[in-house]
Design a protein around this motif. Structure first.
Motif, short mmCIF file in Angstrom:
data_model
loop_
_atom_site.label_atom_id
_atom_site.label_comp_id
_atom_site.label_asym_id
_atom_site.label_seq_id
_atom_site.Cartn_x
_atom_site.Cartn_y
_atom_site.Cartn_z
N ILE A 28 -1.72 -0.65 -10.90
CA ILE A 28 -1.84 -1.55 -10.12
C ILE A 28 -1.28 -2.96 -10.79
CG2 ILE A 28 -3.41 -3.47 -9.01
CD1 ILE A 28 -4.96 -1.27 -8.23
N SER A 29 -1.57 -3.34 -11.84
CA SER A 29 -0.98 -4.33 -12.75
C SER A 29 0.32 -4.45 -12.93
CB SER A 29 -1.88 -4.34 -14.14
OG SER A 29 -1.42 -3.25 -14.91
N GLN A 30 0.97 -3.13 -13.07
CA GLN A 30 2.38 -2.98 -13.29
C GLN A 30 3.01 -3.49 -11.95
OE1 GLN A 30 2.82 1.08 -13.90
NE2 GLN A 30 2.52 1.22 -16.08
N LEU A 31 2.56 -3.55 -10.60
CA LEU A 31 3.18 -4.08 -9.74
C LEU A 31 3.15 -5.56 -9.53
CD1 LEU A 31 2.41 -1.82 -6.47
CD2 LEU A 31 4.49 -2.49 -7.29
N SER A 32 2.08 -6.05 -10.32
CA SER A 32 1.87 -7.49 -10.20
C SER A 32 2.41 -8.20 -11.38
CB SER A 32 0.27 -7.85 -10.62
OG SER A 32 -0.55 -7.17 -9.40
N GLU A 33 3.17 -7.56 -12.28
CA GLU A 33 3.71 -7.97 -13.34
C GLU A 33 5.21 -8.09 -13.36
OE1 GLU A 33 2.19 -5.74 -16.47
OE2 GLU A 33 0.17 -6.70 -16.54
N SER A 44 0.95 -1.21 -0.21
CA SER A 44 0.00 0.08 -0.02
C SER A 44 0.90 1.12 0.00
CB SER A 44 -0.87 -0.11 1.24
OG SER A 44 -0.34 0.40 2.44
N ASP A 45 1.71 1.19 0.99
CA ASP A 45 2.94 2.47 0.65
C ASP A 45 3.50 2.76 -0.58
OD1 ASP A 45 2.28 2.62 3.38
OD2 ASP A 45 4.37 1.68 3.93
N VAL A 46 3.69 1.64 -1.27
CA VAL A 46 4.41 1.67 -2.60
C VAL A 46 3.49 2.40 -3.56
CG1 VAL A 46 5.11 0.64 -4.84
CG2 VAL A 46 5.91 -0.15 -2.53
N LEU A 47 2.13 1.83 -3.57
CA LEU A 47 1.07 2.24 -4.12
C LEU A 47 0.61 3.76 -3.94
CD1 LEU A 47 -1.42 -0.60 -4.58
CD2 LEU A 47 -0.57 0.60 -6.24
N GLY A 48 0.77 4.30 -2.60
CA GLY A 48 -0.08 5.48 -2.53
C GLY A 48 0.37 6.03 -1.07
N ARG A 49 1.53 5.95 -0.68
CA ARG A 49 1.75 6.86 0.49
C ARG A 49 2.95 7.73 -0.09
NH1 ARG A 49 4.98 4.83 6.07
NH2 ARG A 49 5.34 6.76 6.88
N GLY A 50 2.12 9.16 0.14
CA GLY A 50 2.98 10.29 -0.06
C GLY A 50 3.01 10.51 -1.41
N LYS A 51 3.68 11.62 -1.80
CA LYS A 51 3.68 12.40 -3.16
C LYS A 51 4.72 11.77 -4.06
CE LYS A 51 1.72 16.79 -1.75
NZ LYS A 51 1.67 18.19 -1.82
N SER A 52 5.61 10.75 -3.69
CA SER A 52 6.51 10.01 -4.43
C SER A 52 6.01 8.78 -4.61
CB SER A 52 7.94 9.94 -3.70
OG SER A 52 7.93 9.19 -2.61
N SER A 53 4.83 8.30 -4.21
CA SER A 53 4.37 6.95 -4.58
C SER A 53 3.74 6.81 -5.88
CB SER A 53 2.96 6.50 -3.64
OG SER A 53 2.13 7.67 -3.99
N ARG A 54 3.57 5.51 -6.26
CA ARG A 54 3.31 5.28 -7.93
C ARG A 54 2.04 5.94 -8.35
NH1 ARG A 54 5.42 -0.56 -10.10
NH2 ARG A 54 7.48 -0.40 -9.41
N LEU A 55 0.84 5.64 -7.46
CA LEU A 55 -0.33 6.41 -7.85
C LEU A 55 -0.17 7.91 -7.82
CD1 LEU A 55 -2.74 3.99 -6.02
CD2 LEU A 55 -2.35 4.16 -8.37
#
Length: 413
Positions: free
Chosen positions: A325-330, A264-275
């Motif tokens: 999301i799919s990029q994290l799964s691939e 969840s941090d990789v996806l959306g913690r802070g302004k440097s997250s992937r999302l």
């Protein structure tokens, strides 16, 4: 590292001491092993109502706050789906006041009808302000029954609906109290400049005579593995269209929990997250977007929430989230990216342990779960996670058929 000593009274009360001689202050943290997951589906909101009732006077003490304030103390409480937590901070030399206050509340409430009516109105007003009148406030009221079909996490801590609190009787209140507010259903943590002999003597003096309860053993229905995506549309007077996506994750003390948390941090913690980097900064699809986990004891949720910029179609925004999301799964992420979120997580953990109250709470929650030493294992578990772990977690957790999505449309657009 949170060091501690512990013992148990004959009535089942578990007592822990975390000694810190560097401070003149002390903390008493009392966890009752009852939350909204323990409620009757037709009588929800009682755990939260009790958090309020516990400050309305007990058997021998009509006013809780006044004697505590006289000795320089402060207190508060909160309810979650899993527990109800009460805590006091005061000078260590006055710790007996905390024992006196909390033991009298555990012995018996005053069960004053006027107190019930006052707190009923307070809870009803809170329900309206936080969940009904606030923009997007009803999201959790809608998301929980969407994501959970069997487990009692399917209703919010505030309650399933207002009528359950409106119709609560004094007999309902007494039944709930004597089932759950017993010493054998509680964990007491003391922290600060205290010694174990004093804690033992005061625990026996103030809590030892309170009888154990006879509450039923918890046997909650568990969620089945989700095999089909679930969607819900809401239209309301909110500023922007929004998307909320929830995925099931392991419980707080499960071996895989920290992998889901870092995901969840990789996806959306802070302004440097992937999302945020991709969908806010670069593509400007969202005005804001983030991700976090609920940290529930049983199967929890990883929640992604994003507010769309005006003029962006809901379907396009959802597809952009799913692509990220799919990029994290691939493919495995770079070690550098994982190290960043691991350092953030460990820094947050270390910072929380600077505060005496947070140390007491962390110890209390782990002890209540059944293994106090779990409060000292988070850092090592975080450090051990590698990029393959995140890839595996992403594949298991973020599969399209496991998504629970709310499309929240603004009537203003």
């Amino acid at each position: 590292m949170i060091e501690y000593e512990h013992f148990q009274l004959d009535n089942g009360l578990k007592v822990y001491l975390h000694r810190d001689t560097s401070t003149p202050m002390a903390v008493m943290n009392l966890v009752y092993n009852v939350g909204s997951r323990d409620e009757d589906e037709e009588k929800t909101g009682f755990a939260h109502l009790f958090e309020h009732l516990m400050f309305g006077g007990s058997k021998h003490i009509p006013s809780y706050d006044e004697p505590l304030q006289k000795v320089g103390g402060e207190n508060n409480a909160f309810t979650s789906p899993d527990i109800t937590n009460y805590y006091i901070t005061l000078p260590a030399v006055n710790i007996e006041t905390a024992f006196w206050l909390e033991s009298d509340r555990m012995l018996s409430l005053s069960f004053d009808p006027e107190v019930l009516e006052v707190q009923r109105k307070v809870v009803i007003e809170e329900f309206k302000q936080r969940y009904l009148d606030q923009p997007y406030g009803d999201m959790w009221l809608k998301m929980r029954p969407l994501a959970y079909k069997n487990h009692p996490y399917r209703w919010a801590t505030i309650g399933k609906e207002l009528s359950h609190i409106e119709n609560a009787t004094m007999d309902d209140v007494k039944d709930f109290f004597y089932r759950f507010y017993r010493p054998d259903n509680a964990t007491l943590v003391l922290a600060g400049n205290l010694d174990i002999d004093t804690v033992k003597q005061l625990s026996e003096k103030w809590f030892g005579a309170i009888p154990a309860g006879n509450h039923p053993e918890r046997n909650l229905p568990q969620e089945h593995v989700q095999t089909e995506a679930r969607n819900l549309e809401i239209r309301a007077k909110v500023p922007l269209n929004a998307i909320f996506k929830a995925y099931h994750i392991p419980g707080r003390y499960a071996a895989e929990y920290h992998k889901a948390d870092l995901l969840s941090d990789v996806l959306g913690r802070g302004k440097s997250s992937r999302l945020y980097t991709s969908l806010v900064k670069e593509k400007k699809i969202f005005h804001s977007i983030s991700a976090h986990v609920t940290g529930s004891v049983d199967t929890g949720l990883l929640l992604i929430q994003g507010h769309l910029n005006k003029g962006i179609e809901m379907q396009a925004a959802d597809e952009a989230i799913m692509k990220t999301i799919s990029q994290l799964s691939e493919e495995p992420m770079l070690n550098q990216e994982l190290d960043k979120v691991k350092n953030q997580a460990e820094s947050t953990l270390q910072f929380s342990e600077v505060d005496l109250l947070h140390r007491a709470m962390n110890l209390a929650f782990a002890a209540n779960y059944g293994n106090a030493e779990l409060c000292n294992e988070d850092a090592a578990q975080i450090r051990a996670i590698n990029t393959e772990d995140i890839l595996t977690s992403a594949k298991n957790i973020l599969a399209p058929e496991k998504a629970n999505t709310i499309y929240y449309y603004s009537n203003n657009q």
